[in-house]
Design a protein around this motif. Structure first.
Motif, PDB file in Angstrom:
ATOM      1  N   LEU A  54     -11.313   6.187 -34.026  1.00  0.00           N
ATOM      2  CA  LEU A  54     -11.197   7.634 -33.819  1.00  0.00           C
ATOM      3  C   LEU A  54     -10.607   8.317 -35.049  1.00  0.00           C
ATOM      4  CD1 LEU A  54      -9.919   7.704 -30.123  1.00  0.00           C
ATOM      5  CD2 LEU A  54     -12.158   8.456 -30.953  1.00  0.00           C
ATOM      6  N   GLY A  55      -9.606   7.685 -35.657  1.00  0.00           N
ATOM      7  CA  GLY A  55      -9.025   8.262 -36.874  1.00  0.00           C
ATOM      8  C   GLY A  55     -10.032   8.332 -37.998  1.00  0.00           C
ATOM      9  N   MET A  56     -10.834   7.272 -38.170  1.00  0.00           N
ATOM     10  CA  MET A  56     -11.858   7.270 -39.211  1.00  0.00           C
ATOM     11  C   MET A  56     -12.926   8.323 -38.953  1.00  0.00           C
ATOM     12  SD  MET A  56     -11.364   5.158 -41.676  1.00  0.00           S
ATOM     13  CE  MET A  56     -13.034   5.022 -42.263  1.00  0.00           C
ATOM     14  N   ALA A  57     -13.316   8.485 -37.696  1.00  0.00           N
ATOM     15  CA  ALA A  57     -14.328   9.487 -37.364  1.00  0.00           C
ATOM     16  C   ALA A  57     -13.822  10.887 -37.675  1.00  0.00           C
ATOM     17  CB  ALA A  57     -14.710   9.361 -35.888  1.00  0.00           C
ATOM     18  N   TYR A  58     -12.552  11.149 -37.365  1.00  0.00           N
ATOM     19  CA  TYR A  58     -11.970  12.470 -37.655  1.00  0.00           C
ATOM     20  C   TYR A  58     -11.955  12.722 -39.162  1.00  0.00           C
ATOM     21  CZ  TYR A  58      -8.550  16.219 -38.101  1.00  0.00           C
ATOM     22  OH  TYR A  58      -7.912  17.398 -38.433  1.00  0.00           O
ATOM     23  N   TRP A  87      -2.066   6.154 -39.376  1.00  0.00           N
ATOM     24  CA  TRP A  87      -0.969   5.492 -38.671  1.00  0.00           C
ATOM     25  C   TRP A  87      -1.444   5.307 -37.231  1.00  0.00           C
ATOM     26  CZ3 TRP A  87       4.708   6.068 -40.188  1.00  0.00           C
ATOM     27  CH2 TRP A  87       4.842   6.207 -41.568  1.00  0.00           C
ATOM     28  N   PRO A  88      -2.005   4.155 -36.892  1.00  0.00           N
ATOM     29  CA  PRO A  88      -2.658   4.020 -35.590  1.00  0.00           C
ATOM     30  C   PRO A  88      -1.701   4.003 -34.409  1.00  0.00           C
ATOM     31  CG  PRO A  88      -2.675   1.934 -36.775  1.00  0.00           C
ATOM     32  CD  PRO A  88      -2.179   2.958 -37.736  1.00  0.00           C
ATOM     33  N   GLY A 135       1.837   1.544 -29.123  1.00  0.00           N
ATOM     34  CA  GLY A 135       1.634   2.826 -28.434  1.00  0.00           C
ATOM     35  C   GLY A 135       1.936   3.980 -29.378  1.00  0.00           C
ATOM     36  N   GLY A 136       2.392   5.072 -28.813  1.00  0.00           N
ATOM     37  CA  GLY A 136       2.776   6.220 -29.629  1.00  0.00           C
ATOM     38  C   GLY A 136       1.597   7.043 -30.085  1.00  0.00           C
ATOM     39  N   GLU A 137       1.837   7.852 -31.110  1.00  0.00           N
ATOM     40  CA  GLU A 137       0.851   8.813 -31.579  1.00  0.00           C
ATOM     41  C   GLU A 137      -0.119   8.191 -32.582  1.00  0.00           C
ATOM     42  OE1 GLU A 137       3.518  11.642 -33.267  1.00  0.00           O
ATOM     43  OE2 GLU A 137       3.695  12.813 -31.422  1.00  0.00           O
ATOM     44  N   LEU A 138      -1.275   8.815 -32.712  1.00  0.00           N
ATOM     45  CA  LEU A 138      -2.245   8.489 -33.752  1.00  0.00           C
ATOM     46  C   LEU A 138      -2.150   9.592 -34.811  1.00  0.00           C
ATOM     47  CD1 LEU A 138      -4.743   7.213 -35.093  1.00  0.00           C
ATOM     48  CD2 LEU A 138      -6.163   8.417 -33.405  1.00  0.00           C
TER      49      LEU A 138
END
Length: 543
Positions: free
Chosen positions: A82-86, A100-101, A107-110
């Motif tokens: 998802l981070g790469m797509a964004y 920062w996955p 857990g936590g934020e992406l």
């Protein structure tokens, strides 16, 4: 006998020379050093301060904590995709993508970072299930602020870049001179440490100055020395200039080789970034740490490389001075391992490892929260040492004119009195005023972070003007009174502007916000004690 008299006289003359050096070197730099020490002490807790100053993120952080405590969470592979797509959709031309996955527990934020068109670091926080940017609670945009990093920046460069770095470096050298000359001057310094005579005017101030100085003397030496060492290439640039030359291009080349000497050049051939999870899994195995960040240099180019960086756990931080994490670097095209750095090591050999360790010593990156509190308390003691020394100078001369400046001596003493008030009480007012500005300035205000800084410096300048307009006794009382009011009313302001309050923070386990508000209240109570003490002194003087 004559030889003994000469030896005694020589020793006395040497000690007198050191006393002169300690007095005047300490005085002229005491105001700047007080500011550097106070803001550096606050910078120990820059992350909790930043947390308090960004209340729009509290709901996101609570949700991330819930995920860490057992709520459903997306897998690392899903988060990376998802981070790469964004990034591919919104920032395809950026020279670097950083993801920062998750936190160390998965857990936590992406979070994603990149360099924008102005080569400035930019960031976004994404939903770990959809990859869409998160919106703060109620749809409100997060406020722009430097947060606690303001105190970090001011502490080492006064928000003035290289010029400020040099000014602070010169002050640090003056501090080392004052410390050494102070030890020589006070031949009974350790005996004096156990002596305090209250309500004795000059003697009480000297006792307090000696006590806090001796109590934290090793800490003060360490902080001043390591502060100089970690900026050594700026203060002693001969080797760098000889090898790289002068100019901006030379500096860019030096910085690039220092941090990334083997970074490849772009080839101009297009290539999609491969799936990241296989690289991340291999990197985690090679460096032996949970994954903190994944950095892609030259994304979309055949020369792209993928760097996997680790998290330093609490146990690792407690036992290592060097704050460097593990790292594994791969070629995106071939998957070959280019470089591996184990946790605690440093690229560049023993010299950079030593500098990293010095940085860890200076910034308390080791030892966990216990070490941070120790640094905070020692920092307060160092701040008190600077302040008490400046006050002691004028208390000693208030009733005994020494005439160091001839006919201008009285005016110089008045200048010193005003600078004492503004540097000590005025700076404290400016610091808490900075927190007030964070709550009072509109969230959508343009250049909002700069406006918060303007409030800080404006309040500090007004405190200096006030110290010149009012008599020293009134200026001390009024500025300490203002400090007490601002500190004690800050939780009320927070309640009125955000709806948040101490009981709610306790219920949700928001210990960072609790710590900030209770700390500010503690400073307010100390300011009230100072006001009462000043009133008592004035009444006694009037009697």
């Amino acid at each position: 006998m004559a030889t003994k008299d000469k030896t005694t006289k020589a020793q006395g003359g040497f000690r007198q020379a050191q006393a002169w050096l300690h007095t005047w070197c300490g005085l002229w730099f005491s105001w700047l050093l007080f500011a550097v020490f106070l803001t550096g002490t606050l910078a120990v807790f820059d992350e909790p301060i930043t947390h308090w100053m960004t209340p729009e993120h509290h709901a996101e952080e609570a949700a991330a904590q819930a995920a860490a405590n057992g709520a459903s969470t997306a897998s690392r592979a899903q988060r990376l995709a998802l981070g790469m797509a964004y990034m591919a959709e919104h920032h395809p031309g950026a020279t670097m993508w950083e993801l920062w996955p998750s936190d160390a527990q998965g857990g936590g934020e992406l979070k994603v970072y990149w360099f924008d068109a102005n080569n400035q670091y930019a960031a976004a926080t994404l939903d770990a299930f959809t990859g869409q940017p998160l919106v703060a609670k109620g749809g409100q945009a997060a406020r722009a602020t430097l947060g606690g990093h303001h105190f970090v920046d001011f502490h080492y460069e006064l928000h003035a870049g290289t010029v400020g770095l040099w000014i602070v470096g010169i002050a640090a050298m003056a501090m080392l001179v004052a410390l050494v000359s102070g030890v020589i001057t006070h031949k009974r310094i350790f005996k004096d440490f156990f002596t305090f005579r209250p309500r004795k005017g000059q003697r009480s101030w000297l006792d307090a100055h000696n006590a806090v100085a001796v109590l934290t003397l090793p800490f003060q030496f360490m902080i001043a020395y390591t502060g100089l060492v970690i900026s050594g290439t700026s203060f002693m640039p001969a080797g760098k200039l000889l090898h790289y030359g002068t100019g901006d291009a030379a500096q860019v080349r030096f910085a690039s080789e220092l941090s990334d000497g083997d970074k490849p050049a772009r080839t101009g051939r297009a290539m999609d970034v491969p799936a990241l999870e296989p690289f991340v899994a291999r990197g985690q195995q090679l460096m032996g740490q949970p994954v903190r960040a994944v950095v892609i240099d030259h994304p979309g180019d055949a020369a792209a490389r993928i760097g996997v960086y680790g998290w330093n756990g609490e146990e690792e931080s407690a036992r290592r001075l060097s704050a460097t994490t593990g790292m594994a670097m791969f070629s995106a095209a071939t998957g070959a391992v280019q470089r591996v750095r184990l946790p605690g090591a440093a690229d560049g050999g023993a010299a950079l490892l030593a500098q990293s360790a010095m940085g860890g010593l200076h910034m308390a990156t080791f030892g966990g929260w216990g070490m941070k509190w120790l640094y905070f308390l020692c920092g307060l003691a160092g701040t008190a040492m600077m302040g008490s020394g400046a006050v002691l100078f004028i208390v000693k001369r208030r009733h005994r004119h020494l005439g160091e400046f001839g006919g201008a001596t009285a005016r110089v003493y008045r200048l010193v009195e005003a600078l004492n008030v503004a540097a000590i009480a005025g700076l404290a007012v400016a610091c808490v005023g900075y927190l007030w500005a964070n709550r009072l300035l509109p969230v959508a205000l343009e250049h909002r972070a700069d406006r918060e800084l303007h409030v800080f410096f404006t309040l500090w300048a007004l405190s200096l003007l006030h110290a010149f307009v009012r008599s020293p006794a009134r200026a001390w009382r009024e500025q300490m009174g203002a400090l007490a009011a601002l500190c004690l009313l800050l939780p009320v302001l927070n309640l009125l502007t955000t709806g948040d309050h101490l009981p709610a923070q306790l219920l949700r386990g928001d210990w960072e916000s609790v710590g900030v508000e209770l700390g500010v209240v503690a400073f307010g109570l100390a300011a009230i004690g100072a006001v009462r003490h000043l009133r008592h002194l004035n009444k006694r003087a009037a009697a």
